[in-house]
Write an enzyme that holds these catalytic residues in place. Structure first.
Site, PDB file in Angstrom:
ATOM      1  N   ASP A 154       0.831  -1.206   0.000  1.00  0.00           N
ATOM      2  CA  ASP A 154       0.000   0.000   0.000  1.00  0.00           C
ATOM      3  C   ASP A 154       0.870   1.263   0.000  1.00  0.00           C
ATOM      4  O   ASP A 154       1.855   1.339   0.745  1.00  0.00           O
ATOM      5  CB  ASP A 154      -0.861  -0.036   1.272  1.00  0.00           C
TER       6      ASP A 154
ATOM      7  N   GLU B  34       1.680  -0.617  -4.983  1.00  0.00           N
ATOM      8  CA  GLU B  34       0.622   0.358  -5.251  1.00  0.00           C
ATOM      9  C   GLU B  34       1.301   1.711  -5.187  1.00  0.00           C
ATOM     10  O   GLU B  34       1.518   2.269  -4.121  1.00  0.00           O
ATOM     11  CB  GLU B  34      -0.500   0.280  -4.219  1.00  0.00           C
TER      12      GLU B  34
HETATM   13  C1  NOJ Z   1      -4.406   2.887  -0.926  1.00  0.00           C
HETATM   14  C2  NOJ Z   1      -5.554   1.992  -0.651  1.00  0.00           C
HETATM   15  O1  NOJ Z   1      -5.857   1.265  -1.811  1.00  0.00           O
HETATM   16  C3  NOJ Z   1      -6.674   2.870  -0.202  1.00  0.00           C
HETATM   17  O2  NOJ Z   1      -7.892   2.174  -0.138  1.00  0.00           O
HETATM   18  C4  NOJ Z   1      -6.294   3.467   1.115  1.00  0.00           C
HETATM   19  O3  NOJ Z   1      -7.290   4.389   1.502  1.00  0.00           O
HETATM   20  C5  NOJ Z   1      -4.963   4.218   1.023  1.00  0.00           C
HETATM   21  N1  NOJ Z   1      -3.981   3.492   0.299  1.00  0.00           N
HETATM   22  C6  NOJ Z   1      -4.413   4.502   2.387  1.00  0.00           C
HETATM   23  O4  NOJ Z   1      -3.973   3.342   3.005  1.00  0.00           O
END
Ligand code: NOJ
Ligand code: MG
Length: 557
Positions: free
Chosen positions: A220, A282
């Site tokens: 993440d 991500e």
């Molecule tokens: C990316 C995640 O996919 C999202 O859902 C989240 O709110 C943010 N990162 C913060 O962790």
């Protein structure tokens, strides 16, 4: 292509491994399947539905977070990285899920959230108790406020969800104290990755889940862990993308060079395990050359291709993004990934029903311009069939195999995404793509769980999309996905090579794995290559066998 390659980039041989060509299905546990009727999906619910993934034909699943959490951001606020939240089950349930997947030949990727913890994490509680200047506070990013009274935030950064990225704490004596940084919700304090304890802790968390048998981690906010040391003001609105020109200054909170060292450490841990365990970033980073740095041979294996997700529905835009993506990852010897939907964006069956070239809304609600549902689904099916023919690995988001649209008329009172409140009710946020999915048209909660309870309301017409209405029905979106995934595997499309065919500005066409793929973006129907046999089509062709507007075909010969 100037990716500033380091010497080891060029020595990368061809990369192989299950993940290079896998179709990976994202499960959002809250909304997949509820086993106990509390209205929230859970791990036993997923385990009971694993055969669906086998029937669909995917290779792996990625689970969004299921760890103990106050759920300030639907579990992306983790209070304990080594356990399961009781709403989702127990660690034993996680083990059963992993074993159940493995016995069916499915790999499992779990979500890792290293940029921030929950404010309920024991480290943050300790930091608050310990006070300014303490080692406990050094695990987070605490600063004194500006001005004589310290009542102004330390810099001008904004939270991705809206509002300031800093919150002031109250000291033990009841007086206002320091501020802490949170790039997301105030319940998600950012960790200080310059602190060795933070680094050690996450190496250990990786081992914890690797030992339990997971095949990898979706990381993440992978581009956010290191902040520019001076925490300089940015003066720009918060953008999760870091800017799409290579020479443009990068925001001080995103895509700092220091993040790469962290992933090199993690890669060493993964490589010390058997099997092919992977890291997928991500990272909302542009341009593709910057993103490619995350997948250099000694870092992560994959990065989500959000530039692809965001590309306009025109032949030139799709051609450009596909070419750029392949070139950028080729330059570092990594395979490319593709994605059209996830739990953070408007589902592509609705997004593609919005005017081409228009803005990308952060959620859609009553009163907003509504997408054209039929057009959106038609284009979504064409887009998916195009995506699944591309070499590399493809990420699918639960429910897209049913053609699910965004819930675009959800009552605002039902919204749970912190974006809605933090943006002062200006951004509706992501609830519309997170609605519990329909399995059976005539069951309570459309088969999501045994009762009518569901944490977000399902839209009217959900019955139409239910799995049992589509299964075995020729031409249904579900059967289209199954056919495409089967052919993708049979023809080795994921490990293939793309060769463009000359096709003008209204049509996109290429060859891969012995198939010719053609998407028609223009107004007039176009012929399929002479003598070819159509093996998959995203919609019915014209009576004389031509490919209409917004349709993709795969043909053999
Ligand atoms: C990316 C995640 O996919 C999202 O859902 C989240 O709110 C943010 N990162 C913060 O962790
Ligand atoms: Mg439940």
């Amino acid at each position: 292509m100037n990716a500033n390659p380091t010497p080891q980039d060029r020595s990368a041989g061809p990369v192989t491994g299950w993940w290079t060509e896998a179709a990976i299905y994202q499960i959002y546990p809250r909304s997949f399947a509820d086993s106990d009727g509390d209205g929230i999906g859970d791990l036993p619910g997923i385990t009971a539905r694993l055969d669906h993934l086998v029937e669909l034909g995917v290779d792996a699943l990625w689970l969004s977070p299921f760890y103990p959490s106050p759920q300030a951001d639907a579990g992306y606020d983790v209070a304990d990285y080594r356990d399961v939240d009781p709403i989702f089950g127990t660690l034993a349930d996680a083990d059963k899920l992993i074993a159940g997947a493995r016995s069916r030949g499915l790999r499992v990727i779990v979500d890792l959230v290293p940029n921030h913890t929950s404010s309920a994490h024991r480290w943050f509680t300790a930091a608050l108790a310990a006070g300014a200047g303490s080692p406990e506070r050094d695990r987070y990013i605490f600063r004194d406020g500006l001005g004589p009274a310290g009542d102004r935030p330390p810099n001008d950064w904004q939270s991705v969800f809206g509002g300031p990225a800093w919150t002031r704490v109250t000291d033990a004596d009841g007086r206002p104290g320091q501020w802490y940084l949170h790039l997301f919700d105030s319940g998600q304090p950012d960790l200080n990755w310059d602190n060795p304890q933070v680094r050690e802790e996450f190496l250990d968390v990786l081992r914890f889940w690797l030992d339990r048998g997971v095949d990898g981690f979706r990381v993440d906010v992978a581009h956010g862990l290191i902040k520019q040391a001076d925490l300089a003001d940015w003066r720009e609105p918060q953008e999760i993308l870091s800017g799409n020109e290579i020479d443009k200054p990068r925001p001080p909170m995103w895509d700092q060079d220091g993040v790469h060292e962290i992933y090199r450490d993690w890669r060493r841990v993964l490589d010390s395990y058997d099997g092919e365990r992977i890291l997928v970033a991500e990272a909302w980073v542009e341009p593709a050359e910057r993103l490619a740095r995350y997948v250099r041979p000694d870092e992560m294996h994959q990065a989500f291709n959000f530039e692809y997700l965001l590309a306009s529905w025109t032949a030139p835009a799709q051609y450009a993004v596909i070419t750029r993506s392949l070139e950028a990852t080729d330059a570092v010897g990594a395979p490319t990934t593709w994605v059209l939907s996830n739990h953070d964006v408007v589902r592509h069956a609705s997004r593609l029903g919005l005017p081409v070239g228009g803005g990308r809304p952060n959620g859609i609600g009553i009163g907003d311009p509504q997408p054209d549902a039929a057009l959106g689904l038609r284009r979504a099916r064409a887009a998916t069939l195009l995506m699944l023919a591309l070499p590399g690995s493809a990420y699918l988001y639960q429910g897209e195999e049913l053609g699910l649209p965004e819930h675009t008329t959800m009552p605002d009172e039902a919204r749970q995404d912190p974006t809605w409140a933090r943006s002062g009710h200006t951004q509706r946020g992501r609830d519309g793509c997170r609605v519990p999915i329909p399995w059976e048209a005539d069951a309570p909660s459309y088969g999501f769980g045994p009762t009518d309870a569901r944490w977000l309301p399902q839209p009217p017409l959900w019955a139409e999309y239910a799995l049992d209405r589509q299964r075995g029905v020729p031409g249904s979106t579900y059967e289209l996905y199954r056919t495409a995934l089967r052919l993708r595997r049979e023809h080795g499309l994921g490990r293939g090579t793309l060769q463009w065919r000359e096709s003008g500005d209204e049509v996109l066409s290429f060859r891969n794995g012995g198939l010719t793929v053609l998407t028609n973006f223009g107004d007039a129907a176009v012929p399929v290559p002479a003598g070819a046999e159509v093996v998959a089509a995203s919609a019915t062709l014209t009576d004389d066998g031509r490919v209409p507007t917004d349709v993709t075909v795969w043909v053999r010969g």
